[in-house]
Design a protein around this motif. Structure first.
Motif, PDB file in Angstrom:
ATOM      1  N   MET A  47     -17.007 -15.887 -39.272  1.00 49.67           N
ATOM      2  CA  MET A  47     -15.731 -15.521 -38.679  1.00 49.67           C
ATOM      3  C   MET A  47     -15.691 -15.964 -37.222  1.00 49.67           C
ATOM      4  SD  MET A  47     -12.744 -14.156 -39.022  1.00 49.67           S
ATOM      5  CE  MET A  47     -12.775 -13.115 -40.489  1.00 49.67           C
ATOM      6  N   PRO A  48     -14.832 -16.916 -36.875  1.00 50.85           N
ATOM      7  CA  PRO A  48     -14.775 -17.377 -35.479  1.00 50.85           C
ATOM      8  C   PRO A  48     -14.120 -16.334 -34.583  1.00 50.85           C
ATOM      9  CG  PRO A  48     -13.079 -18.449 -36.781  1.00 50.85           C
ATOM     10  CD  PRO A  48     -13.906 -17.640 -37.746  1.00 50.85           C
ATOM     11  N   ALA A  49     -14.444 -16.409 -33.318  1.00 49.84           N
ATOM     12  CA  ALA A  49     -13.829 -15.494 -32.354  1.00 49.84           C
ATOM     13  C   ALA A  49     -12.347 -15.824 -32.205  1.00 49.84           C
ATOM     14  CB  ALA A  49     -14.534 -15.606 -31.006  1.00 49.84           C
ATOM     15  N   ALA A  50     -11.552 -14.790 -32.001  1.00 50.23           N
ATOM     16  CA  ALA A  50     -10.108 -14.985 -31.862  1.00 50.23           C
ATOM     17  C   ALA A  50      -9.790 -15.615 -30.511  1.00 50.23           C
ATOM     18  CB  ALA A  50      -9.381 -13.653 -32.000  1.00 50.23           C
ATOM     19  N   ILE A  51      -8.880 -16.575 -30.529  1.00 50.99           N
ATOM     20  CA  ILE A  51      -8.402 -17.228 -29.308  1.00 50.99           C
ATOM     21  C   ILE A  51      -7.051 -16.616 -28.954  1.00 50.99           C
ATOM     22  CG2 ILE A  51      -7.663 -19.398 -28.267  1.00 50.99           C
ATOM     23  CD1 ILE A  51      -9.605 -20.837 -30.113  1.00 50.99           C
ATOM     24  N   ALA A  52      -6.962 -16.030 -27.785  1.00 48.81           N
ATOM     25  CA  ALA A  52      -5.725 -15.362 -27.376  1.00 48.81           C
ATOM     26  C   ALA A  52      -4.724 -16.382 -26.841  1.00 48.81           C
ATOM     27  CB  ALA A  52      -6.013 -14.312 -26.313  1.00 48.81           C
ATOM     28  N   PRO A  53      -3.450 -16.238 -27.176  1.00 54.08           N
ATOM     29  CA  PRO A  53      -2.440 -17.143 -26.605  1.00 54.08           C
ATOM     30  C   PRO A  53      -2.191 -16.824 -25.137  1.00 54.08           C
ATOM     31  CG  PRO A  53      -1.392 -15.471 -27.968  1.00 54.08           C
ATOM     32  CD  PRO A  53      -2.871 -15.291 -28.141  1.00 54.08           C
ATOM     33  N   ASN A  54      -1.820 -17.839 -24.389  1.00 53.95           N
ATOM     34  CA  ASN A  54      -1.521 -17.649 -22.970  1.00 53.95           C
ATOM     35  C   ASN A  54      -0.249 -16.822 -22.783  1.00 53.95           C
ATOM     36  OD1 ASN A  54      -3.732 -19.207 -22.299  1.00 53.95           O
ATOM     37  ND2 ASN A  54      -2.545 -21.092 -22.073  1.00 53.95           N
ATOM     38  N   GLU A  55      -0.140 -16.234 -21.612  1.00 51.50           N
ATOM     39  CA  GLU A  55       1.089 -15.532 -21.263  1.00 51.50           C
ATOM     40  C   GLU A  55       2.186 -16.552 -20.945  1.00 51.50           C
ATOM     41  OE1 GLU A  55       1.893 -12.339 -21.252  1.00 51.50           O
ATOM     42  OE2 GLU A  55      -0.076 -11.819 -22.079  1.00 51.50           O
ATOM     43  N   PRO A  56       3.419 -16.304 -21.397  1.00 51.79           N
ATOM     44  CA  PRO A  56       4.506 -17.252 -21.086  1.00 51.79           C
ATOM     45  C   PRO A  56       4.761 -17.325 -19.583  1.00 51.79           C
ATOM     46  CG  PRO A  56       5.137 -15.709 -22.826  1.00 51.79           C
ATOM     47  CD  PRO A  56       3.864 -15.195 -22.242  1.00 51.79           C
ATOM     48  N   THR A  57       5.185 -18.496 -19.146  1.00 51.03           N
ATOM     49  CA  THR A  57       5.543 -18.664 -17.741  1.00 51.03           C
ATOM     50  C   THR A  57       6.961 -18.150 -17.506  1.00 51.03           C
ATOM     51  OG1 THR A  57       6.383 -20.896 -18.141  1.00 51.03           O
ATOM     52  CG2 THR A  57       4.043 -20.680 -17.577  1.00 51.03           C
ATOM     53  N   ALA A  58       7.365 -18.123 -16.265  1.00 47.82           N
ATOM     54  CA  ALA A  58       8.725 -17.684 -15.937  1.00 47.82           C
ATOM     55  C   ALA A  58       9.723 -18.767 -16.345  1.00 47.82           C
ATOM     56  CB  ALA A  58       8.837 -17.401 -14.448  1.00 47.82           C
ATOM     57  N   PRO A  59      10.821 -18.398 -16.998  1.00 52.08           N
ATOM     58  CA  PRO A  59      11.803 -19.403 -17.417  1.00 52.08           C
ATOM     59  C   PRO A  59      12.621 -19.901 -16.233  1.00 52.08           C
ATOM     60  CG  PRO A  59      12.576 -17.218 -17.982  1.00 52.08           C
ATOM     61  CD  PRO A  59      11.191 -17.042 -17.435  1.00 52.08           C
ATOM     62  N   PRO A  60      13.201 -21.094 -16.342  1.00 50.72           N
ATOM     63  CA  PRO A  60      14.087 -21.584 -15.275  1.00 50.72           C
ATOM     64  C   PRO A  60      15.288 -20.655 -15.103  1.00 50.72           C
ATOM     65  CG  PRO A  60      13.484 -23.354 -16.788  1.00 50.72           C
ATOM     66  CD  PRO A  60      13.035 -22.074 -17.417  1.00 50.72           C
ATOM     67  N   ALA A  61      15.797 -20.606 -13.903  1.00 47.41           N
ATOM     68  CA  ALA A  61      16.925 -19.712 -13.631  1.00 47.41           C
ATOM     69  C   ALA A  61      18.245 -20.297 -14.112  1.00 47.41           C
ATOM     70  CB  ALA A  61      16.997 -19.408 -12.130  1.00 47.41           C
ATOM     71  N   ASP A  62      18.389 -21.608 -14.050  1.00 44.64           N
ATOM     72  CA  ASP A  62      19.652 -22.257 -14.397  1.00 44.64           C
ATOM     73  C   ASP A  62      19.733 -22.494 -15.906  1.00 44.64           C
ATOM     74  OD1 ASP A  62      22.123 -23.720 -13.446  1.00 44.64           O
ATOM     75  OD2 ASP A  62      21.098 -25.316 -14.563  1.00 44.64           O
ATOM     76  N   THR A  63      20.939 -22.297 -16.467  1.00 44.69           N
ATOM     77  CA  THR A  63      21.127 -22.470 -17.905  1.00 44.69           C
ATOM     78  C   THR A  63      20.883 -23.910 -18.332  1.00 44.69           C
ATOM     79  OG1 THR A  63      22.751 -20.680 -17.924  1.00 44.69           O
ATOM     80  CG2 THR A  63      22.741 -22.171 -19.811  1.00 44.69           C
TER      81      THR A  63
END
Length: 222
Positions: A47-63
């Motif tokens: 059983m391999p060790a679990a790889i955690a996903p990165n935290e999302p970055t801040a989204p752009p402010a402009d649509t």
């Protein structure tokens, strides 16, 4: 040879240890025990060790910037659509696993014992119900235990496959630079719906879309 109890080396041709009186292990037994130990260790480390996903970055402010970034993310994740499908398929298969039912094996054991015992009963000197119940219990217990071992083996095998698939998915996600979407929002069809909602003015931002969809998803899963 080596003593099974104390581990001392035995020089003479005897299977009794002169140090503690325990039984010695001969070469073929040593090979068998080594094989079992290696196999057990390999199973523990499969059983391999679990790889955690990165935290999302801040989204752009402009649509407009969000739309451009969503299209970039879609083009990236669409190349790995198979990873999502594999992980989903393995989760679906695992959801169908169920532990063997003792009631089922009790009934099956009784039927199997009847099919074996009653045709032979005329040839027995005395018809004794005890023999039938003993055979019933033996067939049920053996069948239940064998089914349980198969279930545990299959569940462990698919758990390892799912872990590997999820790790591949997380590695792919972590390699995406500037991803401001959580992992569960990265499948390309979901990004397409998000882009359509932003273009039609249904929502003003990615955060609004995720916040709007969360209650509906919770209601569907309830």
């Amino acid at each position: 040879m080596i003593c099974k109890e104390c581990g001392a080396k035995i020089e003479n041709l005897t299977r009794i240890c002169p140090h503690c009186g325990g039984r010695a292990l001969v070469d073929d037994e040593l090979e068998t025990w080594s094989f079992l130990a290696d196999t057990a260790a390999r199973k523990r480390h499969e059983m391999p060790a679990a790889i955690a996903p990165n935290e999302p970055t801040a989204p752009p402010a402009d649509t407009a910037e969000q739309l451009a970034e969503l299209e970039r993310l879609r083009d990236y994740f669409v190349k790995y659509s198979n990873l999502y499908q594999v992980a989903d398929d393995l989760r679906y298969i695992e959801s169908g696993f169920s532990h063997p039912s003792f009631l089922f094996w009790g009934l099956a054991g009784g039927l199997a014992a009847a099919l074996v015992y009653f045709p032979l009963s005329p040839f027995l000197p005395h018809f004794v119900w005890t023999y039938y119940f003993v055979l019933w219990a033996a067939v049920s217990a053996i069948g239940y235990l064998r089914a349980g071992r198969r279930y545990e083996h299959r569940a462990a095998e698919y758990a390892m496959l799912r872990r590997q698939a999820e790790n591949d998915l997380h590695v792919m996600y972590n390699h995406c630079e500037g991803c401001f979407l959580p992992l569960e929002w990265t499948p390309p069809p979901r990004i397409n719906r998000m882009i359509a909602a932003l273009r039609t003015g249904e929502v003003r931002s990615v955060q609004d879309y995720i916040g709007m969809d969360a209650p509906m998803r919770a209601a569907r899963s309830a």
